[in-house]
Design a protein around this motif. Structure first.
Motif: not given
Length: 297
Positions: A150-174
């Protein structure tokens, strides 16, 4: 370090977790006390729900034990406090509405501002009476003491500028059947216990990546709430929101590329989606749009 609160160097002791403080104002913004922390009810004169999507998805006959992707982080504009704009990865039983999901969201009603925030959600009855966002009800078990759901993500992507992304994985514990949430490179955030879901004790039958907005038609016309960067996919790199390296988890707990996901936009004149595949990004798509425009009224 992708959340602003960590910049101060603040950390939580071992054996505790950081929790976003719930204020009186947060509760007052909700539809009702009973619905606090749950997906907002959209009241429309029409028979549609008001929820609009631009997504890539895959469904049976395969079974899905998890999903992974990287998504760019933007701060889309939201027209009214009753609307939201989010990007998400979700797994569910298609006919039965059981859902664990996570990613980033701008929701003035839930958070009181228009900053993109890292969120989780679960339900086992298609959002009718079970489940909630983040830690607003019993359900998701957080195990990480360095990430605030629920906390804010920082930094964020900028139009025609630097892009930021995050990687998420959801997986089932066998072994135990829990659905785990992982951030970045192996950072476990927590899990949805297997007992929350009647039908997701089995693997999921559908995975979905993409964007969603609520369109309340605030003045009788289509909302100008943005999805993604607020720009259409054809406007190109460094301007448009994306998901890349789309993968799923197979029966043997291996990550494999999600081949040829189906791409769907409910209202392509308002929010659209275009996909592709290359060596660096694997299967990917650009998505989003401005909402109201000359072709979307």
């Amino acid at each position: 370090m992708f959340q602003e609160w960590r910049k101060s160097g603040e950390e939580c002791p071992q054996g505790t977790i950081p929790i976003r403080r719930t204020r009186k104002e947060d509760v007052i913004r909700a539809d009702s006390i009973a619905r606090f922390g749950r997906k907002p009810v959209v009241r429309r004169a029409s028979t549609t729900t008001g929820h609009e999507h631009a997504v890539g998805y895959a469904t049976g006959p395969h079974k899905y034990y998890g999903a992974k992707g990287s998504l760019s982080v933007w701060a889309p504009e939201v027209a009214t406090s009753a609307e939201f704009s989010l990007s998400q990865i979700q797994l569910y039983m298609r006919q039965l509405g059981a859902v664990p999901r996570s990613d980033d969201q701008v929701s003035p009603q839930l958070f009181g501002d228009e900053r993109p925030r890292f969120f989780t959600y679960w339900t086992n009855d298609a959002y009718q009476s079970t489940g909630c966002y983040n830690l607003y009800c019993a359900g998701f078990v957080q195990t990480n003491n360095k990430i605030v759901i629920g906390a804010a993500i920082d930094p964020t992507s900028v139009d025609k500028g630097k892009q930021y992304d995050i990687t998420i994985l959801i997986w089932k514990d066998p072994k135990h059947g829990h659905w785990w949430l992982e951030f970045g490179s192996g950072v476990l955030v927590g899990y949805w216990p297997s007992f929350l879901f009647t039908h997701l004790a089995a693997p999921a039958t559908m995975v979905q990546f993409g964007g969603e907005v609520v369109n309340t038609r605030p003045d009788g016309g289509h909302s100008w709430t943005q999805m993604g960067s607020g720009r259409f996919p054809g406007e190109g790199p460094n301007r448009v929101a994306y998901f890349r390296n789309l993968q799923v988890v197979d029966w043997d707990n291996n990550l494999i590329p999600l081949s040829a996901p189906r791409l769907v936009a409910d209202h392509p004149n308002c929010y659209d989606i275009r996909g592709g595949c290359n060596r660096e990004w694997g299967n990917y798509f650009y998505y989003g749009g401005p909402g109201r425009n000359a072709r979307c009224r």
